[in-house]
Scaffold this motif. Structure first.
Motif, PDB file in Angstrom:
ATOM      1  N   LEU A 182       0.880  -1.046  -0.141  1.00  0.00           N
ATOM      2  CA  LEU A 182      -0.005   0.060  -0.074  1.00  0.00           C
ATOM      3  C   LEU A 182       0.800   1.078  -0.100  1.00  0.00           C
ATOM      4  O   LEU A 182       1.712   1.236   0.800  1.00  0.00           O
ATOM      5  N   TRP A 183       0.458   2.292  -0.867  1.00  0.00           N
ATOM      6  CA  TRP A 183       1.083   3.689  -0.515  1.00  0.00           C
ATOM      7  C   TRP A 183      -0.160   4.424  -0.310  1.00  0.00           C
ATOM      8  O   TRP A 183      -1.139   4.594  -0.750  1.00  0.00           O
ATOM      9  N   ASP A 184      -0.132   4.711   1.132  1.00  0.00           N
ATOM     10  CA  ASP A 184      -1.115   5.439   1.738  1.00  0.00           C
ATOM     11  C   ASP A 184      -0.911   6.665   2.406  1.00  0.00           C
ATOM     12  O   ASP A 184       0.263   6.823   3.113  1.00  0.00           O
ATOM     13  N   LYS A 185      -1.705   7.585   2.623  1.00  0.00           N
ATOM     14  CA  LYS A 185      -1.557   8.411   3.664  1.00  0.00           C
ATOM     15  C   LYS A 185      -1.921   8.523   4.799  1.00  0.00           C
ATOM     16  O   LYS A 185      -3.071   8.533   5.279  1.00  0.00           O
ATOM     17  N   THR A 186      -1.060   7.691   5.478  1.00  0.00           N
ATOM     18  CA  THR A 186      -1.200   7.339   6.805  1.00  0.00           C
ATOM     19  C   THR A 186      -0.191   8.155   7.529  1.00  0.00           C
ATOM     20  O   THR A 186       0.853   8.244   7.432  1.00  0.00           O
ATOM     21  N   GLN A 187      -0.857   8.346   9.087  1.00  0.00           N
ATOM     22  CA  GLN A 187       0.302   8.820  10.041  1.00  0.00           C
ATOM     23  C   GLN A 187       0.601   7.806  10.788  1.00  0.00           C
ATOM     24  O   GLN A 187       1.491   7.897  11.855  1.00  0.00           O
ATOM     25  N   TRP A 188       0.426   6.452  10.583  1.00  0.00           N
ATOM     26  CA  TRP A 188       0.915   5.392  11.187  1.00  0.00           C
ATOM     27  C   TRP A 188       0.856   3.837  10.274  1.00  0.00           C
ATOM     28  O   TRP A 188      -0.153   3.160  10.347  1.00  0.00           O
ATOM     29  N   SER A 189       2.037   3.892   9.819  1.00  0.00           N
ATOM     30  CA  SER A 189       2.242   2.742   8.703  1.00  0.00           C
ATOM     31  C   SER A 189       1.904   1.491   9.294  1.00  0.00           C
ATOM     32  O   SER A 189       1.098   0.355   8.665  1.00  0.00           O
ATOM     33  N   GLN A 190       2.521   1.366  10.298  1.00  0.00           N
ATOM     34  CA  GLN A 190       2.291  -0.180  10.968  1.00  0.00           C
ATOM     35  C   GLN A 190       1.149  -0.438  11.592  1.00  0.00           C
ATOM     36  O   GLN A 190       0.455  -1.457  11.486  1.00  0.00           O
ATOM     37  N   GLY A 191       0.285   0.779  12.039  1.00  0.00           N
ATOM     38  CA  GLY A 191      -1.019   0.617  12.270  1.00  0.00           C
ATOM     39  C   GLY A 191      -1.875   0.177  11.305  1.00  0.00           C
ATOM     40  O   GLY A 191      -2.872  -0.497  11.421  1.00  0.00           O
ATOM     41  N   VAL A 209       3.613  -1.094   3.913  1.00  0.00           N
ATOM     42  CA  VAL A 209       2.662   0.399   3.756  1.00  0.00           C
ATOM     43  C   VAL A 209       3.864   1.268   3.593  1.00  0.00           C
ATOM     44  O   VAL A 209       4.709   1.301   4.542  1.00  0.00           O
ATOM     45  N   HIS A 210       3.623   2.105   2.546  1.00  0.00           N
ATOM     46  CA  HIS A 210       4.703   3.032   2.378  1.00  0.00           C
ATOM     47  C   HIS A 210       3.916   4.470   2.590  1.00  0.00           C
ATOM     48  O   HIS A 210       2.940   4.816   2.063  1.00  0.00           O
TER      49      HIS A 210
END
Length: 674
Positions: A182-191, A209-210
């Motif tokens: 996943l290439w995702d706009k997240t503040q917590w890749s492991q979450g 997740v990147h």
């Protein structure tokens, strides 16, 4: 003596990439065979989908697949019924974004609606006490309030607010050999990796997740929402990579928000300004399907020394999406109520607001009975008052005018818990003397890539140019969520620990190596400056140690955690914020003219970035107080102002002269941009 990197006014190491467009955000990655997904949102607040027609959409050129059955997914909300307006009911996958968007507009659904309540002020709706926010009481609050010589008793409200970073929520999902990237706009890749794995029923080790670059977050990217899971689900179903980007309107429906709240706060005081009673009751809106609490009662319980205190937290479940963290979650709302009451009490007592706060300074955390790690509020008040010109304040309301405008000054105490969590890092020194440090953290804007690099450079005794901090990948060593002010304290501490361990390993190798100029030296006497390991006139380098060992690099992974510190001390950062405003009494127009804040934040790692964060918080405060507010049509739960045209955020014309400084017992160091 080498100059330390920590404390230097460095610009962001990724600044040029960002301003030139070289930084690649989640939606911008070029993936071969990419298809486009568009979510179809439900248009009722409560009920079930009785029929969904996709034939016309499927007939549209370019539309490849329409997914409507989410029954095998484990989502946060029910999948067999509609729990809130805007809940996804279908995903249209097409060859182009245009085809997917038009195809989504052709999907038709009919519903079996149920009576829905989206307004938590609706009469006769039962409220609940959340399990993680029990009532707190000490002393005799009711009796102390009844007998107090001076009382204030206020009813306050706050509106719902939505996050509005410029980058929209976006996800690209690709499957290869049963593994998901996943290439995702997240503040917590492991979450995000854990949530998506759980929703799809796969091993978390099969999800990567990147999230190297984020265009702002404010808390909207902490949780993993439906669009991320549905992008992964759609990519698996169609056998090709799929990109899903929410529109601005969908952003309001598809992610959480700062909850609306209702407060009753009462203070009782002696005429000498000693607060003897505090009663704080707060009620918030919540979703029926999931309870979210936000820590509103934290500061009212202990910020001032009040022997008789009661706090009560209630949530009212209604048919809405679940709220989430947003810009100083929870604490900002509770402090808004507390500081408003303290300001009103100061007015009733005709006591200076700073003096009232000083008269009620606690000697310890009265909830936990623990000593404070630091509490430099007095110094913050002194620094702020001097720099702001508080002595020129005219305490009588309406007594200072400029033409038709009324001019006033105010101040408030700021406080936020020192949020530290277990974290890990890997540090690697290469044969050319350069360093890479890795952690699965993120950087939504505060400059984490720069500040953590500074910590690593100092720990290894290297210049900033030799060190690169790499983040934004869930496969890197464990890091907590990039939020709640825990990144620098947690990831920075892990990096500091790991880099010191790596330095110690190089020293150990050098003193044990007969070919090293440092052979036989006491490791404790070896120091590293500008990449030179030296003692008693002898020198070695990281590069030479690796060359002699025929190693291309050497790395160490280390861990850090707060341990039991929070069971021994109460750790909070504090501050004092001063503002001057003008009020047009005819138009009811309030304009902020200037703000100054003094903060007790400990050692400032990166002054330029710290200043940016300080003024950014002030800008957010201007928006919260004067502009922002989400408007809901309670007939169906639709958000009326779900756009940047109708939801007001501060722009340049709203932002005045802002400044901040750090404050310590003996020195006052400005936190300024270069």
């Amino acid at each position: 003596m080498a100059t330390t990197v920590v404390g230097q006014r460095l610009s962001r190491v990724d600044a040029r990439r960002k301003v030139t467009g070289a930084a690649t955000y989640s939606a911008e990655h070029r993936i071969e065979g990419l298809l486009y997904g568009v979510i179809v949102n439900g248009t009722v607040a409560r009920g079930t989908v009785s029929r969904i027609s996709v034939d016309e959409a499927l007939a549209h050129p370019g539309v490849l697949r329409i997914l409507t059955d989410f029954s095998k997914l484990r989502l946060a909300h029910p999948v067999d019924r509609i729990a809130f307006y805007g809940q996804p009911i279908a995903v249209v996958v097409a060859e182009t974004l245009e085809a997917a968007t038009h195809g989504a507009s052709l999907v038709e659904a009919t519903y079996e609606q149920q009576d829905a309540v989206t307004d938590f002020d609706t009469p006769d709706i039962p409220s609940q006490t959340p399990a993680d926010e029990p009532d707190h009481s000490r002393g005799d609050p009711a009796g102390a309030l009844a007998s107090a010589q001076v009382k204030v008793d206020l009813e306050l409200t706050s509106a719902r607010e939505n996050h509005n970073p410029i980058e929209l929520p976006s996800t690209i999902a690709r499957w290869q050999d049963g593994r998901l990237t996943l290439w995702d706009k997240t503040q917590w890749s492991q979450g995000a990796a854990r949530t998506v794995a759980g929703a799809l029923g796969i091993a978390v080790g099969n999800v990567r997740v990147h999230n190297e670059f984020l265009g702002g977050g404010f808390g909207s990217g902490i949780q993993t929402y439906d669009h991320v899971i549905l992008a992964a689900f759609a990519a698996r179903e169609v056998g090709s990579p799929v990109k899903v980007v929410l529109t601005r309107r969908q952003f309001y429906y598809g992610t959480g928000f700062r909850l609306a709240s209702r407060h009753r706060i009462a203070l009782g005081s002696s005429t000498a300004g000693r607060v003897s009673a505090l009663i704080y009751d707060v009620r918030i809106e919540n979703a029926r399907y999931q309870t979210y609490t936000d820590g509103l009662i934290d500061l009212p319980q202990f910020l001032y020394g009040v022997p008789n205190t009661r706090t009560a937290y209630r949530v009212t479940p209604v048919d809405i999406h679940s709220p989430c963290s947003m810009r100083g979650p929870g604490v900002v709302l509770g402090n808004f109520a507390l500081e408003t009451a303290m300001d009103q009490l100061a007015h009733e007592l005709t006591v200076d607001p700073i003096e009232l706060r000083l008269r009620n300074e606690p000697t310890q955390d009265e909830v936990t009975q623990l000593p404070f790690s630091t509490r430099k509020l007095r110094e913050c008040y002194e620094t702020g008052a001097r720099r702001f010109g508080w002595s020129r304040r005219q305490p009588k309301p309406g007594s200072r005018t400029e033409g038709d405008l009324l001019i006033g000054m105010g101040m408030a105490t700021a406080s936020y818990h020192n949020n530290r969590r277990d974290s890990s890092a890997r540090a690697r020194i290469h044969a050319d003397g350069t360093v890479e440090v890795f952690a699965a953290s993120a950087d939504m804007g505060p400059g984490t890539t720069t500040s953590v690099m500074q910590v690593a450079a100092d720990a290894l005794g290297l210049p900033a140019s030799a060190v690169t901090f790499r983040l934004g990948d869930s496969s890197y060593p464990t890091a907590p969520l990039h939020a709640a002010a825990c990144t620098m304290a947690s990831v920075g501490s892990a990096v500091h620990t790991t880099c010191n361990a790596l330095k110690a390993e190089f020293i150990r190798r050098a003193v044990a190596d007969p070919d090293s100029p440092l052979h036989g030296e006491n490791p404790a006497d070896v120091h590293v400056r500008d990449g030179q390991l030296e003692t008693s006139g002898a020198q070695d380098t990281y590069r030479d140690i690796l060359r002699r060992a025929a190693l291309p690099s050497l790395d160490i992974t280390g861990n850090w955690g707060p341990g039991e510190a929070d069971s021994r001390i109460s750790t909070y950062g504090n501050g004092a914020v001063f503002a001057e405003v003008s009020v047009d009494p005819l138009l009811g127009l309030v304009r902020v003219r200037r703000i100054f804040a003094a903060y007790d934040v400990g050692r400032v790692i990166s002054p330029k970035l710290a200043h940016s964060q300080a003024i950014g918080g002030m800008v957010g405060g201007i928006g919260m107080a004067l502009l922002e507010g989400t408007v809901t049509d309670h007939r169906d739960g639709r958000i009326v102002n779900a756009s940047l045209a109708d939801y007001l955020v501060p722009v340049n014309a709203d932002v005045p002269d802002l400044d901040a400084a750090s404050s310590t017992p003996r020195t006052h160091k400005p936190i300024r941009s270069a």
